[in-house]
Write a protein that holds these residues in place. Sequence first.
Motif, PDB file in Angstrom:
ATOM      1  N   GLU A   4      -7.342  -2.615   9.343  1.00 52.93           N
ATOM      2  CA  GLU A   4      -6.162  -2.521  10.190  1.00 52.93           C
ATOM      3  C   GLU A   4      -6.236  -3.606  11.259  1.00 52.93           C
ATOM      4  O   GLU A   4      -7.303  -3.857  11.832  1.00 52.93           O
ATOM      5  CB  GLU A   4      -6.085  -1.138  10.836  1.00 52.93           C
ATOM      6  CG  GLU A   4      -5.902  -0.011   9.833  1.00 52.93           C
ATOM      7  CD  GLU A   4      -5.724   1.331  10.498  1.00 52.93           C
ATOM      8  OE1 GLU A   4      -4.951   1.397  11.478  1.00 52.93           O
ATOM      9  OE2 GLU A   4      -6.345   2.304  10.045  1.00 52.93           O
ATOM     10  N   HIS A  26      -6.719  -9.279   4.916  1.00 52.29           N
ATOM     11  CA  HIS A  26      -5.717  -8.411   4.300  1.00 52.29           C
ATOM     12  C   HIS A  26      -5.558  -7.193   5.208  1.00 52.29           C
ATOM     13  O   HIS A  26      -6.364  -6.265   5.178  1.00 52.29           O
ATOM     14  CB  HIS A  26      -6.159  -7.991   2.894  1.00 52.29           C
ATOM     15  CG  HIS A  26      -6.351  -9.144   1.951  1.00 52.29           C
ATOM     16  ND1 HIS A  26      -5.323  -9.654   1.180  1.00 52.29           N
ATOM     17  CD2 HIS A  26      -7.438  -9.901   1.682  1.00 52.29           C
ATOM     18  CE1 HIS A  26      -5.778 -10.673   0.462  1.00 52.29           C
ATOM     19  NE2 HIS A  26      -7.055 -10.842   0.746  1.00 52.29           N
ATOM     20  N   HIS A  28      -3.666  -3.838   6.902  1.00 53.10           N
ATOM     21  CA  HIS A  28      -2.870  -2.694   6.456  1.00 53.10           C
ATOM     22  C   HIS A  28      -2.725  -1.727   7.613  1.00 53.10           C
ATOM     23  O   HIS A  28      -3.518  -1.741   8.561  1.00 53.10           O
ATOM     24  CB  HIS A  28      -3.516  -2.005   5.246  1.00 53.10           C
ATOM     25  CG  HIS A  28      -4.847  -1.362   5.545  1.00 53.10           C
ATOM     26  ND1 HIS A  28      -4.962  -0.071   5.984  1.00 53.10           N
ATOM     27  CD2 HIS A  28      -6.105  -1.856   5.471  1.00 53.10           C
ATOM     28  CE1 HIS A  28      -6.244   0.216   6.164  1.00 53.10           C
ATOM     29  NE2 HIS A  28      -6.963  -0.848   5.864  1.00 53.10           N
ATOM     30  N   ASP A  29      -1.724  -0.894   7.546  1.00 50.77           N
ATOM     31  CA  ASP A  29      -1.453   0.091   8.585  1.00 50.77           C
ATOM     32  C   ASP A  29      -1.829   1.471   8.095  1.00 50.77           C
ATOM     33  O   ASP A  29      -1.123   2.051   7.265  1.00 50.77           O
ATOM     34  CB  ASP A  29       0.032   0.092   8.960  1.00 50.77           C
ATOM     35  CG  ASP A  29       0.302  -0.653  10.247  1.00 50.77           C
ATOM     36  OD1 ASP A  29      -0.640  -0.806  11.033  1.00 50.77           O
ATOM     37  OD2 ASP A  29       1.442  -1.076  10.456  1.00 50.77           O
ATOM     38  N   VAL A  31      -2.978   4.691   6.211  1.00 50.12           N
ATOM     39  CA  VAL A  31      -3.015   4.993   4.783  1.00 50.12           C
ATOM     40  C   VAL A  31      -1.935   4.178   4.082  1.00 50.12           C
ATOM     41  O   VAL A  31      -0.751   4.315   4.370  1.00 50.12           O
ATOM     42  CB  VAL A  31      -2.805   6.495   4.535  1.00 50.12           C
ATOM     43  CG1 VAL A  31      -2.774   6.779   3.041  1.00 50.12           C
ATOM     44  CG2 VAL A  31      -3.918   7.300   5.195  1.00 50.12           C
ATOM     45  N   ASP A  32      -2.346   3.300   3.165  1.00 52.81           N
ATOM     46  CA  ASP A  32      -1.442   2.389   2.470  1.00 52.81           C
ATOM     47  C   ASP A  32      -1.572   2.621   0.976  1.00 52.81           C
ATOM     48  O   ASP A  32      -2.585   2.249   0.360  1.00 52.81           O
ATOM     49  CB  ASP A  32      -1.800   0.946   2.839  1.00 52.81           C
ATOM     50  CG  ASP A  32      -0.820  -0.069   2.284  1.00 52.81           C
ATOM     51  OD1 ASP A  32      -0.134   0.261   1.305  1.00 52.81           O
ATOM     52  OD2 ASP A  32      -0.763  -1.185   2.815  1.00 52.81           O
ATOM     53  N   ASP A  34      -0.209   1.241  -1.498  1.00 50.55           N
ATOM     54  CA  ASP A  34      -0.186   0.042  -2.336  1.00 50.55           C
ATOM     55  C   ASP A  34      -1.367  -0.889  -2.078  1.00 50.55           C
ATOM     56  O   ASP A  34      -1.434  -1.978  -2.670  1.00 50.55           O
ATOM     57  CB  ASP A  34       1.118  -0.746  -2.098  1.00 50.55           C
ATOM     58  CG  ASP A  34       2.349   0.076  -2.438  1.00 50.55           C
ATOM     59  OD1 ASP A  34       2.265   0.857  -3.395  1.00 50.55           O
ATOM     60  OD2 ASP A  34       3.360  -0.074  -1.742  1.00 50.55           O
ATOM     61  N   LEU A  35      -2.298  -0.499  -1.209  1.00 50.72           N
ATOM     62  CA  LEU A  35      -3.349  -1.415  -0.791  1.00 50.72           C
ATOM     63  C   LEU A  35      -4.219  -1.868  -1.963  1.00 50.72           C
ATOM     64  O   LEU A  35      -4.496  -3.067  -2.109  1.00 50.72           O
ATOM     65  CB  LEU A  35      -4.223  -0.760   0.286  1.00 50.72           C
ATOM     66  CG  LEU A  35      -5.358  -1.630   0.845  1.00 50.72           C
ATOM     67  CD1 LEU A  35      -4.815  -2.916   1.450  1.00 50.72           C
ATOM     68  CD2 LEU A  35      -6.161  -0.841   1.886  1.00 50.72           C
ATOM     69  N   ARG A  38      -2.336  -4.378  -4.119  1.00 49.07           N
ATOM     70  CA  ARG A  38      -2.145  -5.667  -3.450  1.00 49.07           C
ATOM     71  C   ARG A  38      -3.452  -6.464  -3.420  1.00 49.07           C
ATOM     72  O   ARG A  38      -3.459  -7.681  -3.632  1.00 49.07           O
ATOM     73  CB  ARG A  38      -1.621  -5.455  -2.029  1.00 49.07           C
ATOM     74  CG  ARG A  38      -0.163  -5.020  -1.995  1.00 49.07           C
ATOM     75  CD  ARG A  38       0.456  -5.136  -0.610  1.00 49.07           C
ATOM     76  NE  ARG A  38      -0.029  -4.093   0.294  1.00 49.07           N
ATOM     77  CZ  ARG A  38      -0.849  -4.306   1.298  1.00 49.07           C
ATOM     78  NH1 ARG A  38      -1.331  -5.526   1.527  1.00 49.07           N
ATOM     79  NH2 ARG A  38      -1.224  -3.317   2.085  1.00 49.07           N
ATOM     80  N   SER A  58     -10.389   1.187   3.916  1.00 49.19           N
ATOM     81  CA  SER A  58     -10.465  -0.199   3.452  1.00 49.19           C
ATOM     82  C   SER A  58     -11.619  -0.374   2.469  1.00 49.19           C
ATOM     83  O   SER A  58     -11.512  -1.116   1.485  1.00 49.19           O
ATOM     84  CB  SER A  58     -10.660  -1.141   4.644  1.00 49.19           C
ATOM     85  OG  SER A  58      -9.605  -1.013   5.564  1.00 49.19           O
TER      86      SER A  58
END
Length: 334
Positions: A4, A26, A28-29, A31-32, A34-35, A38, A58
């Motif tokens: 994050e 990379h 992310h915010d 809980v993602d 699509d992480l 991606r 992560s």
Amino acid sequence: MVGEPSPQLAALEAALSALGHEVAVHGHDGVDADLVDRLRDAWTTEPPEVVHAHSWLSGMASVLAVGARPVAKVLSVPMPGSLDAEVQRLERLVCRRVDRVLAPGSAQVRRMAALGVPRSQISVVPPGVDVERFTPHGPSPGRGAVHRLLAVGDLVVHNRFDLPISVLGVLGDTELVVAGGPLRRNPEAKRLLRCAKHYGVQDRLHLLGPVDDMPALYRSADIVVCPPARSAFGTVALEAMACGVPVIASAVGGLADTVVNEVTGLLVPPLRPADLVRAVRHTLADAALREAFGAAGRDRACARFSWERVAADTARAYARAAYGAAPALQRSCR
């Protein structure tokens, strides 16, 4: 690096880049969903040599995205640890799938060992501080009393800012400034104001909310007080030390590693107001001692916690992780 977005992550990226490493972040915010996809897409044509994750989420996403590729996997473990059984199962699972675990201090080393991570797989890499921005030299705002105590952090119960408020009740001509928020519609802010009224020190408590120019505010203080009840990274103590200000802190988590007792400040048992009072009184009464603590704190911040040093420690951990990942590389070539 995967995590994050945060000032610490951005500072580490810049410091690693300055050492000549090519770094891609990379972000992310929370809980993602699509992480993983991606990351897998990004690494399909050009996989990295090392993947460095900065949270359990992560870490799991990185492990899944890397799959069987011969990529070294590094995890920075967060602080504090969770007591939730499901989260602890996730922690154990991720730790078994990475090549190197980076712990910010001794408390997290012990915690990782309790989860079954071999000590040989753990590197201690503390948080860093910008020693070019946080310095003893520069402007500082005026104050309304002879002495100023400063506390910094979110206005939440576990930061226990009520403890330094109680100290004011037995100190003369000393004010407490608290930098952090939120102030509006925050039950903790209201509780602290009630606490100040209870001790009759409401005129010497100043809740500032978030502050932009923190180096100047640190320089205005005689002592920075860090009284949390539970584990903390110790970033506030680092910034204060870099500004040449003595620190009195609870002996918990990263604070116990950052502050050297009777060298850069004083460590006190958590949730012990009497011990905090004695420590503050002792330090305020001796200007030479405060100067010595501040100078030693600045030296320690520059030598151990500068981003240049943290990046070098991180790069060494990457090299060890790559060495640990070598068996996976051999298997992939068979």
